[in-house]
Enzyme design. Structure first.
Site, short mmCIF file in Angstrom:
data_model
loop_
_atom_site.label_atom_id
_atom_site.label_comp_id
_atom_site.label_asym_id
_atom_site.label_seq_id
_atom_site.Cartn_x
_atom_site.Cartn_y
_atom_site.Cartn_z
CD GLN A 9 -3.27 0.55 1.98
OE1 GLN A 9 -3.38 -0.59 2.39
NE2 GLN A 9 -4.12 1.49 2.29
CB SER A 94 1.91 -5.23 3.57
OG SER A 94 0.74 -5.13 4.34
CG LEU A 95 -1.32 -4.69 -0.84
CD1 LEU A 95 -1.73 -5.22 -2.20
CD2 LEU A 95 -1.86 -3.31 -0.61
NE ARG A 119 -3.72 -8.12 4.35
CZ ARG A 119 -2.85 -7.12 4.24
NH1 ARG A 119 -3.14 -6.08 3.45
NH2 ARG A 119 -1.69 -7.15 4.88
CG HIS A 203 1.65 -4.93 9.09
ND1 HIS A 203 1.35 -6.23 8.73
CD2 HIS A 203 1.56 -4.20 7.94
CE1 HIS A 203 1.10 -6.27 7.42
NE2 HIS A 203 1.21 -5.06 6.93
CD GLN A 252 0.57 -9.92 5.36
OE1 GLN A 252 -0.58 -9.52 5.49
NE2 GLN A 252 1.16 -10.08 4.21
#
Length: 311
Positions: A9, A94-95, A119, A203, A252
């Site tokens: 992101q 991440s994503l 998500r 996170h 995660q």
């Protein structure tokens, strides 16, 4: 050896994917399939904005994924490249880990879009707006960042969210704790702390409700076998077992993105060529972590054509 890596992101921008869609049927098919899976015209938001809609986590996450997969599909269909032959590892920030798994065949494109939509929604809903925050620490290594986070917490959540490279670490947690951390950076030999324009503290333990939501979703849509090994965010270790991948994707949400360690692990495994598909964000982090490796960004038709010629 080569790794395909995928951005997270922050790499979204209005106009993303427009050139690809205009030049390639394969790209248009990706954007159309994601739109149909989500029941919304996401590509219109990607193309034309408004920017505030694209910045929404629930839109930004599937949009970034769709753009990167469109690049990959053009490479595969028009460049005659099979991902299993073109790279030895995949990894995503991440994503971007979901994008990497989609690229490796663990999830269909439609399922990846739906998982990322959920998500994003779950992460946004986990913490009321204004309660959490994130800050980038510039000129900080993991030891300095960890010490700062512990000192600034004062009973609240303040933890390392992203260990990006040897010079950049991101903290996440309660807003007051993050603000304290920014005010204390000089005391820990850190150059600067910058509050990030994010809508939620990703996170960190405050994301526990989102982790629960993703555990339920992944139970309904489990990953399948991979065609390429994944270097996982939260362990910085290779993984191919679908059940283990599902568990790590849940972890995660609240866990640290160990991107610097992932780059080091890939280097140790013999990877000396890194190709970032769909952006130019995580490649530079890798270049600050590893010496004597090649970093290529493939995001436009010109990039795709040049890369295909090299293979």
């Amino acid at each position: 050896m080569r790794a395909f890596v995928f951005p997270g992101q922050g790499s979204q921008k209005v106009g993303m994917g427009v050139e690809l869609a205009g030049a390639s049927l394969a790209a248009r098919e990706v954007f159309q399939e994601v739109d149909e899976a989500l029941g919304q015209n996401l590509f219109a938001i990607m193309s034309e904005g408004p920017e505030d809609q694209l910045l929404l986590t629930e839109n930004a996450q599937p949009a970034i994924m769709a753009h990167a997969i469109a690049v990959l599909r053009v490479l595969e269909k028009e460049g005659g490249i099979a991902i299993g032959d073109a790279c030895d590892f995949v990894a995503g920030h991440s994503l971007g880990e979901y994008t990497a798994l989609c690229a490796a065949g663990a999830f269909t494109l439609a399922d990846t879009g739906r998982l990322l939509k959920l998500r994003g929604q779950s992460m946004q809903a986990a913490v009321p707006v204004g309660v959490g925050a994130m800050a980038a620490l510039l000129g900080a290594d993991i030891a300095k960042a960890t010490a700062l986070a512990e000192a600034a917490a004062q009973g609240e959540v303040c933890t390392v969210a992203n260990d990006n490279d040897p010079t950049q670490v991101v903290l996440s947690g309660h807003k007051a704790a993050i603000e304290r951390a920014i005010a204390m950076v000089k005391d820990f030999g850190i150059k600067r702390g910058v509050l990030l324009p994010v809508s939620a503290p990703f996170h960190c333990p405050l994301m526990a409700p989102a982790a629960d939501a993703m555990a339920e979703a992944l139970g309904r849509t489990p990953p399948r076998s991979l065609s390429v090994t994944l270097m996982a965010n939260v362990t910085a270790a290779p993984v191919t077992d679908p059940a283990e991948i599902s568990r790590l994707l849940v972890e995660q949400v609240t866990g640290r993105v160990r991107w610097r360690e992932s780059a080091l692990a890939l280097g140790t495994a013999g990877v000396d060529q890194f190709v970032e598909l769909g952006g130019k964000v995580v490649g530079p982090m890798i270049s600050r972590t590893l010496a004597d490796v090649s970093i290529t960004s493939v995001a436009s038709m010109a990039d795709i054509e040049a890369f295909a010629r090299e293979l």
